[in-house]
Every structure is written in C-alpha cells, then in structure tokens.
Design a protein around this motif. Structure first.
Motif, PDB file in Angstrom:
ATOM      1  N   LEU A  37      -3.677 -10.345  -3.971  1.00  0.00           N
ATOM      2  CA  LEU A  37      -3.272  -9.849  -5.289  1.00  0.00           C
ATOM      3  C   LEU A  37      -1.842  -9.314  -5.250  1.00  0.00           C
ATOM      4  O   LEU A  37      -1.042  -9.574  -6.149  1.00  0.00           O
ATOM      5  CB  LEU A  37      -4.220  -8.724  -5.737  1.00  0.00           C
ATOM      6  N   ASN A  56      -6.935  -7.767  -1.539  1.00  0.00           N
ATOM      7  CA  ASN A  56      -5.842  -6.876  -1.947  1.00  0.00           C
ATOM      8  C   ASN A  56      -4.475  -7.460  -1.578  1.00  0.00           C
ATOM      9  O   ASN A  56      -3.522  -7.360  -2.349  1.00  0.00           O
ATOM     10  CB  ASN A  56      -6.009  -5.500  -1.304  1.00  0.00           C
ATOM     11  N   MET A  62      -5.733   1.070  -4.517  1.00  0.00           N
ATOM     12  CA  MET A  62      -6.296  -0.291  -4.496  1.00  0.00           C
ATOM     13  C   MET A  62      -7.793  -0.196  -4.280  1.00  0.00           C
ATOM     14  O   MET A  62      -8.286   0.781  -3.714  1.00  0.00           O
ATOM     15  CB  MET A  62      -5.641  -1.036  -3.326  1.00  0.00           C
ATOM     16  N   ALA A  63      -8.485  -1.193  -4.751  1.00  0.00           N
ATOM     17  CA  ALA A  63      -9.932  -1.200  -4.554  1.00  0.00           C
ATOM     18  C   ALA A  63     -10.226  -1.295  -3.069  1.00  0.00           C
ATOM     19  O   ALA A  63      -9.427  -1.829  -2.305  1.00  0.00           O
ATOM     20  CB  ALA A  63     -10.527  -2.415  -5.255  1.00  0.00           C
ATOM     21  N   LYS A 122      -1.900  -0.355  -8.887  1.00  0.00           N
ATOM     22  CA  LYS A 122      -1.148  -0.725  -7.691  1.00  0.00           C
ATOM     23  C   LYS A 122      -0.211  -1.908  -7.981  1.00  0.00           C
ATOM     24  O   LYS A 122       0.955  -1.911  -7.587  1.00  0.00           O
ATOM     25  CB  LYS A 122      -2.147  -1.099  -6.591  1.00  0.00           C
ATOM     26  N   ALA A 161     -12.904  -5.475  -3.748  1.00  0.00           N
ATOM     27  CA  ALA A 161     -11.911  -6.420  -4.249  1.00  0.00           C
ATOM     28  C   ALA A 161     -12.302  -7.852  -3.885  1.00  0.00           C
ATOM     29  O   ALA A 161     -12.187  -8.756  -4.707  1.00  0.00           O
ATOM     30  CB  ALA A 161     -10.539  -6.079  -3.684  1.00  0.00           C
ATOM     31  N   THR A 190      -7.279  -2.489  -9.678  1.00  0.00           N
ATOM     32  CA  THR A 190      -6.065  -2.920  -8.984  1.00  0.00           C
ATOM     33  C   THR A 190      -4.791  -2.847  -9.826  1.00  0.00           C
ATOM     34  O   THR A 190      -3.688  -2.953  -9.275  1.00  0.00           O
ATOM     35  CB  THR A 190      -6.215  -4.376  -8.485  1.00  0.00           C
ATOM     36  N   SER A 191      -4.901  -2.688 -11.146  1.00  0.00           N
ATOM     37  CA  SER A 191      -3.700  -2.841 -11.976  1.00  0.00           C
ATOM     38  C   SER A 191      -2.675  -1.731 -11.724  1.00  0.00           C
ATOM     39  O   SER A 191      -1.470  -1.978 -11.851  1.00  0.00           O
ATOM     40  CB  SER A 191      -4.075  -2.899 -13.462  1.00  0.00           C
ATOM     41  N   GLU A 230       0.831  -1.217   0.000  1.00  0.00           N
ATOM     42  CA  GLU A 230       0.000   0.000   0.000  1.00  0.00           C
ATOM     43  C   GLU A 230       0.860   1.259   0.000  1.00  0.00           C
ATOM     44  O   GLU A 230       0.376   2.343  -0.311  1.00  0.00           O
ATOM     45  CB  GLU A 230      -0.901   0.040   1.242  1.00  0.00           C
TER      46      GLU A 230
END
Lengths: 214, 178
Positions: free
Chosen positions: B76, B73, B1-2, B32, B7, B29-30, A43
């Motif tokens: 992924l 997340n 991110m979603a 990230k 997600a 998401t792509s 993140e």
C-alpha cells in the motif's frame, strides 16, 4: 553495459519512484521488490487523517469506472450482434432498444441493443421517435427493487452519463432524448428518489447500446 | 497502519471486490498513506488528489498483491508513494517552494515498540552509512527528492549525489542480505 549491476539499477529506479523508459517485465519486478523492501521507511511518518468524504469520492470514481467498463463491454457485444439480427430474438436480452423510423418517406431503419445481463428476458424496451426526439421506455418483466429506485441513464460516447429520470416498473414513461447509434442506455439501482449526485452511484442492472439493424 | 494480519486479510477481501473490506482497509490505512503523500507533495490539495488515485489503484490492483513478496502495508505504501511522485514529476509547478519547505520531524523511533522487524533492519543498516548518503537516501525515499534537488540541498554536483546514492544502496543491500 557489460557487468552492470542490474539489481542496483532497480534499487535506483525504486528510489526515484519512476519505472524508467523501456523497463522490461523482469526489470519492473526487480524494481518492485526494492520498492517493497524500502517501504517500511513509511512507518516513520505520523499518520494524518485525510478529509472527510474522500472515501466516498473514491467510491464514486470506482463506480463510474465500472460503469464505463460495462458500457465498453456492451458496445463490443452489440457490435457483434449487429452482424446477425436473427439471433437477437433468440438472445437472452435484458434490455432492447429500438429506434423507430422518423417518417414514412425515409427508408425504415431500426436500432437494437442487446443487454449485458445474462440469462434474463428483455427488461426494458426503449422506442425512439427520432423526429420528435422522444423516447418511450416500456418496462417488460423488470423487477422492482426491494429498496431504492431504478434510474435510467443516457451515455453518449466520451460524455458522462445523463439522467433520463426514474423507471417505474409498472408503466411506460416518455422522456426527451436525442440519441444516435452507439449511444448507451443503462439502468442503475439508486437510493429512493434517484441518484443524489447526478451521476450513477449504484450497480448497473441493465444496459444496452443503440445499434442499427439492417 | 493496520497490523500486518488485518491489512493482509482486508486486502485479500478487496481483491474479491468486497466493498465493506475496502472501507475497513481505508479506515485502517488512509492516515498513513495520506502522510506519505503529504510528505512528498507538501500541499494538502494535491495530496488529496494523490490519495484518491492511490485508493482507486488499490481497488483495481488488489488482486495482484502477492503476500509472498512483501506485506500488505508495504504494498500500500509503495502505491501511495508512487502516485505522489507521479504528481510531482508530472506537474511540479513550484519546485523551489517545495525545496524550501520545512522538513519537519520524523517519528523516528518515536514508537519503536510498534516498528516492524523490516523497519528495524532498514534503520540498523542505514545507521551504518555515512550521515550524508544516509540522509540522501531518506530524503529521496520519504520526500521523493530528485537527484537535482538533493544536489542543491547538499551543495554537491549531481553526479556526486548519484554516486553517493548508488553506493548507499549498495551498502544497504549488503547489510540487508547479510
């Protein structure tokens, strides 16, 4: 090693991003738990938009993988069918492929393929003239798609699919084709006019492989 | 991110081979995941290759995602990181160039209001480590740095790096479990 902290070993492997040689299922599970535990660190990164078109490339790869899987499945099925030619007539085959004998002097041989589609009757019969290298594709009870075109593909083992042109549900077509037992013929649903990429892009509706029938 | 819920739901739909959900998941998401690959590979072309591998794997493995073990997340991001590291370990044509590349800034707490609770715990626990092992853990994770690369960067013997990383992970575990 006695007293080794296996959970910490797993944390190290997770940080390495590598499974490590000879990792057991249990060890892999531990590593994955650590991977998930550390993953929120991602993140911290600012998103970067990937190039346009990358998603489409991914989808083409997925479609090709699925086609290959279908075909591998088909080959296995066909190999079983080869053992029992009588059963072929009873099969709910969607695509039958015959290889006609090339001339009167040789021992007559036929090739037949049984299709993947379940429950349907024969959809296409592909008759081969081996001497001339011509295949005649005869639609039998094939349905015209509501949108798009049906495209015929020839796949030799280990090679990418090669287009044999569009299938007209209403009339037979002839095409040049040098085929051998084990090859696969498939029909996919493509945009009107055929695949824009030269590779199958839509779902595979029918497929069958060439199998010798003694 | 979603956001987490989106997600998770999208990934569940992808597990059912829902292509529209896959497209939506990619859209969410792509960016990230591309950043994850770029940070490790430092090369757009190779990062694009890694991202392709990542989404093919997401499509094929979505059914194995278990929400009880972690968020979508996180799942992924693990795939993106592992595919990028695979590419490096398999084919690092120029490790020296990668080692010298500018590290650049992290979005460290740039948007703390959007950070997950899990990230906040990790950062809190990392802040308890000494600066050197903390930086090593972060570089190993975010940039996929090997122990050899870290040894060069910190002018430390490889065995020292190994020890510092292991102790760092041990402290991290103690703190996260507390």
């Amino acid at each position: 090693m006695a007293g080794r902290d296996k959970d910490l070993d797993a944390a190290e492997r997770a940080l390495d991003g590598a499974p490590g040689a000879g990792e057991s299922t249990r060890e892999a599970r531990r590593r994955h738990d650590w991977e998930l535990r550390l993953a929120p660190l991602s993140e911290l990164l600012h998103p970067v938009p990937p190039p346009a078109g990358l998603f489409e490339t991914v989808m083409r790869r997925i479609d090709l993988d699925e086609l290959q899987d279908d075909l591998a499945h088909e080959r296995r099925r066909a190999a079983r069918w080869r053992m029992s030619t009588v059963a072929v007539t009873a099969a709910a085959a969607a695509l039958l492929i015959f290889v006609a004998p090339p001339g009167p002097v040789e021992t007559p041989r036929e090739y037949v393929a049984v299709a993947t589609s379940d429950g349907g009757g024969p959809a296409l019969i592909v008759a081969f003239d081996l001497a001339k290298g011509i295949a005649t594709v005869r639609p039998v009870g094939i349905e015209a798609p509501q949108t798009g075109s049906l495209e015929l593909w020839h796949i030799e083992a280990g090679s990418p699919p090669r287009s044999l042109g569009l299938v007209d549900p209403a009339r037979p077509v002839q095409t040049q084709l040098a085929a051998a037992p084990g090859d696969v013929v498939a029909v996919s649903l493509e945009p009107a006019g055929g695949s824009p990429t030269g590779e199958p892009t839509g779902p595979v509706l029918y497929s069958g492989s060439l199998v010798a029938v003694e | 991110m979603a956001n987490e819920e989106t997600a998770d739901e999208l990934l569940a739909a992808v597990a059912r081979q829902d292509r529209a959900a896959f497209r939506a998941l990619y859209a969410a998401t792509s960016g990230k995941l591309f950043a994850v690959a770029l940070r490790i590979l430092r090369d757009r072309e190779r990062a694009e290759d890694a991202l392709q591998e990542t989404y093919v794997e997401i499509w094929n493995q979505a059914a194995s995602f278990d929400p009880a073990r972690g968020s979508a997340n996180a799942w992924l991001a693990v795939i993106a990181r592992n595919r990028a590291i695979d590419l490096i370990r398999r084919d690092d044509r120029n490790p020296a160039a990668r080692a010298d590349a500018d590290v650049g800034g992290l979005a460290l707490l740039a948007s703390p209001e959007r950070a997950s609770a899990e990230l906040m715990s990790l950062l809190t626990c990392l802040s308890e480590l000494d600066p050197e092992p903390r930086q090593m853990v972060l570089l190993a994770y975010l940039e996929g740095r090997s122990r050899n690369e870290l040894a060069t960067r910190f002018s430390r013997p490889v065995n020292t790096v190994k020890t510092l990383l292991r102790r760092g992970l041990e402290s991290l575990r103690r703190c996260l479990d507390a």
